[in-house]
Design an enzyme around this catalytic site. Structure first.
Site, short mmCIF file in Angstrom:
data_model
loop_
_atom_site.label_atom_id
_atom_site.label_comp_id
_atom_site.label_asym_id
_atom_site.label_seq_id
_atom_site.Cartn_x
_atom_site.Cartn_y
_atom_site.Cartn_z
N ARG A 122 1.16 -0.90 0.06
CA ARG A 122 0.08 0.07 0.00
C ARG A 122 0.63 0.85 -0.12
NH1 ARG A 122 -2.90 -3.42 3.48
NH2 ARG A 122 -4.67 -3.58 1.79
N LYS A 144 3.65 11.84 -10.31
CA LYS A 144 2.99 10.88 -11.90
C LYS A 144 3.72 10.12 -11.88
CE LYS A 144 0.15 14.24 -14.38
NZ LYS A 144 0.21 14.69 -15.36
N GLU A 186 11.07 20.73 -23.82
CA GLU A 186 10.39 21.49 -22.63
C GLU A 186 11.40 22.11 -21.68
OE1 GLU A 186 7.56 19.64 -21.54
OE2 GLU A 186 7.96 17.30 -22.60
N LYS A 242 8.57 23.94 -12.88
CA LYS A 242 8.00 22.20 -12.58
C LYS A 242 7.61 22.43 -11.01
CE LYS A 242 6.31 18.06 -13.25
NZ LYS A 242 5.81 17.03 -14.26
N GLU A 252 -3.66 17.94 -10.63
CA GLU A 252 -4.16 18.42 -11.79
C GLU A 252 -5.28 18.86 -11.82
OE1 GLU A 252 -3.04 15.15 -15.48
OE2 GLU A 252 -2.25 17.01 -16.17
N ARG A 256 -1.24 23.14 -13.49
CA ARG A 256 -0.42 22.18 -13.98
C ARG A 256 -1.11 21.45 -15.26
NH1 ARG A 256 1.63 17.00 -10.56
NH2 ARG A 256 2.60 15.65 -11.81
N ASN A 260 1.04 21.28 -20.92
CA ASN A 260 0.31 20.27 -21.31
C ASN A 260 0.46 21.70 -22.87
OD1 ASN A 260 0.41 17.96 -20.41
ND2 ASN A 260 -1.50 18.67 -19.25
N HIS A 263 1.52 19.65 -26.02
CA HIS A 263 0.85 18.76 -26.41
C HIS A 263 -0.08 18.66 -26.30
CE1 HIS A 263 4.73 18.82 -23.53
NE2 HIS A 263 4.49 17.10 -23.59
N HIS A 267 1.13 15.91 -29.13
CA HIS A 267 0.85 14.47 -29.04
C HIS A 267 -0.06 13.67 -30.59
CE1 HIS A 267 0.20 14.20 -24.05
NE2 HIS A 267 1.53 13.35 -24.59
N HIS A 279 9.17 12.20 -28.53
CA HIS A 279 8.07 13.35 -28.07
C HIS A 279 8.83 14.61 -27.42
CE1 HIS A 279 5.07 14.54 -24.27
NE2 HIS A 279 6.13 14.48 -23.41
#
Ligand SMILES: NC(=O)c1ccc[n+]([C@@H]2O[C@H](COP(=O)([O-])OP(=O)(O)OC[C@H]3O[C@@H](n4cnc5c(N)ncnc54)[C@H](O)[C@@H]3O)[C@@H](O)[C@H]2O)c1
Length: 372
Positions: A122, A144, A186, A242, A252, A256, A260, A263, A267, A279
């Site tokens: 856990r 994340k 980035e 960041k 998010e 946040r 993106n 992106h 993407h 990417h």
């Protein structure tokens, strides 16, 4: 010695260290955090002998018990089968709640090992030790974690904040040039969304190098110690963006989304290339297209678009959209995770250092931006 950055969310707080040679301080930092249980070091084949072996040796020398697991390099390792193997490895060797996972590698290792730490017993502690530019600036900070599913990337996961992020910029010297280059996308993105000073610094370095984009690592030059030190400082500044954003918005739900930028189109283009485009390469193309959308929306002038394009080129990346069908790109943008009530929430620049979220971009304008 540079000061540590700190992520502070409602649930936790942890240091983020970005420094040349930072790995040497790992044993003392673990001690300081009270992490004295066994250590479960996860890496991939590319960093195993280069960094994982010396790190494990140093830790054992300091009295820690260290177990090591190496996964094959590449996104395919973010699988439920590999996760299950990691769980088996830890359970069979007697993992305890006070232990910690050490994720040493790029975003693949960080995401996979982070999720293993989030789920075993856990949840046990994890320390993120990114070794790619992309994972330093983005993946390692913010908690994340996760793996891919047959139906899509990153669909299974959890928020699990690390106890420490330790980014040793010396590790970037062994990174293949293409991996270094894509990371700059980035870094530039962080300048555009939140730190105009970072953007200007990146321009100043490009200017000093004659806007020469022929270097394989996109200006990085391990043989030029002064330049490498300067670029390390810039990486720290990009990481700070960041750190600020995830401190404001851990889960998010708001700020946040600004991360993106580039992106939504990025993407779509990445998928249409069947991941032939890296990417970061796709994000660079996406940032250019999305800046053009902002210009057509009257949010910014052409100067911003041109400055951003010049910087993207200087750091070895391209802005030209590959010749994909505009309808196919638009269809994929509708599947973006930022779509709400069938409207895409675009992150668009109003100035260098400032972005706004807009959900009122007309389709006809999008087509014009993409066709241009
Ligand atoms: N969790 C997040 O917030 C987040 C954010 C962005 C991306 N990601 C994830 O990160 C992953 C991409 O990360 P990445 O770009 O770091 O890719 P990666 O982890 O695949 O690393 C790229 C390549 O570089 C090699 N490598 C790593 N460090 C090295 C070093 N110092 N020297 C030599 N080779 C080295 C790796 O073996 C790999 O082949 C994706 O799975 C993506 O989904 C996660």
């Amino acid at each position: 010695m540079t000061a540590d950055l700190t992520v502070t969310t409602t649930s936790t707080s942890y240091p983020v260290v970005v420094q040349a040679g930072a790995l040497a301080s790992l044993p003392t930092r673990l001690e300081a955090l009270g992490l004295r249980g066994a250590l479960w070091l996860v890496c991939d084949g590319a960093v195993e002998t280069l960094y994982a072996a010396p790190v494990a040796e140093r830790l054992r020398g300091a009295g820690f018990v260290v177990h090591t697991y190496s996964v094959p390099p590449g996104d395919a390792s973010k699988s439920s089968a590999r996760l299950s193997d990691l769980h088996t490895w830890m359970i069979a060797d007697g993992v305890e709640r006070r232990d910690a996972v050490l994720a040493l590698g790029g975003g693949v290792v960080g995401d996979l090992a982070g999720f293993a730490a989030a789920t075993i017993l856990r949840g046990i502690a994890v320390v993120q030790m990114p070794t790619t530019l992309l994972s330093m600036v983005d993946a390692a900070v913010g908690g994340k974690t996760g793996i891919n599913h047959a139906l899509g990337k990153n669909l299974i996961g959890a928020f699990h904040q690390p106890r420490l992020v330790l980014a040793d910029t010396d590790t970037l010297s062994s990174l293949p040039p293409h991996a270094l280059r894509e990371g700059w996308a980035e870094v530039i993105k962080h300048g555009v969304i939140r730190d105009a000073g970072l953007f200007v610094e990146l321009e100043r370095i490009a200017e000093a190098r004659g806007w020469d984009n022929a270097r394989p690592g996109g200006l990085w030059d391990a043989a030029d110690a002064a330049l490498t030190a300067t670029l390390s400082g810039l990486i720290r500044r990009a990481v700070a963006v960041k750190v600020e954003v995830v401190s404001i918005d851990e889960f998010e739900r708001g700020e946040r989304i600004t991360l993106n930028y580039g992106h939504t189109i990025g993407h779509a283009v990445e998928q249409l290339s069947h991941y032939g485009l890296l990417h970061g390469e796709a994000v660079a193309v996406g940032m250019h297209a999305e800046a053009r959308i902002a210009q057509l929306m009257g949010m910014c002038d052409g100067d911003l678009v041109e400055r951003q394009a010049a910087l993207i080129h200087a750091y070895g990346l391209r802005t030209a959209l590959p010749a994909y069908d505009v309808d196919a790109i638009l269809a994929l943008t509708m599947r973006d995770k930022k779509v709400q009530a069938k409207k895409i929430r675009w992150v668009l620049p109003a100035a260098i250092g400032t972005v706004q979220v807009r959900d009122d971009v007309p389709e006809e304008l999008l087509r014009r931006a993409l066709q241009a």
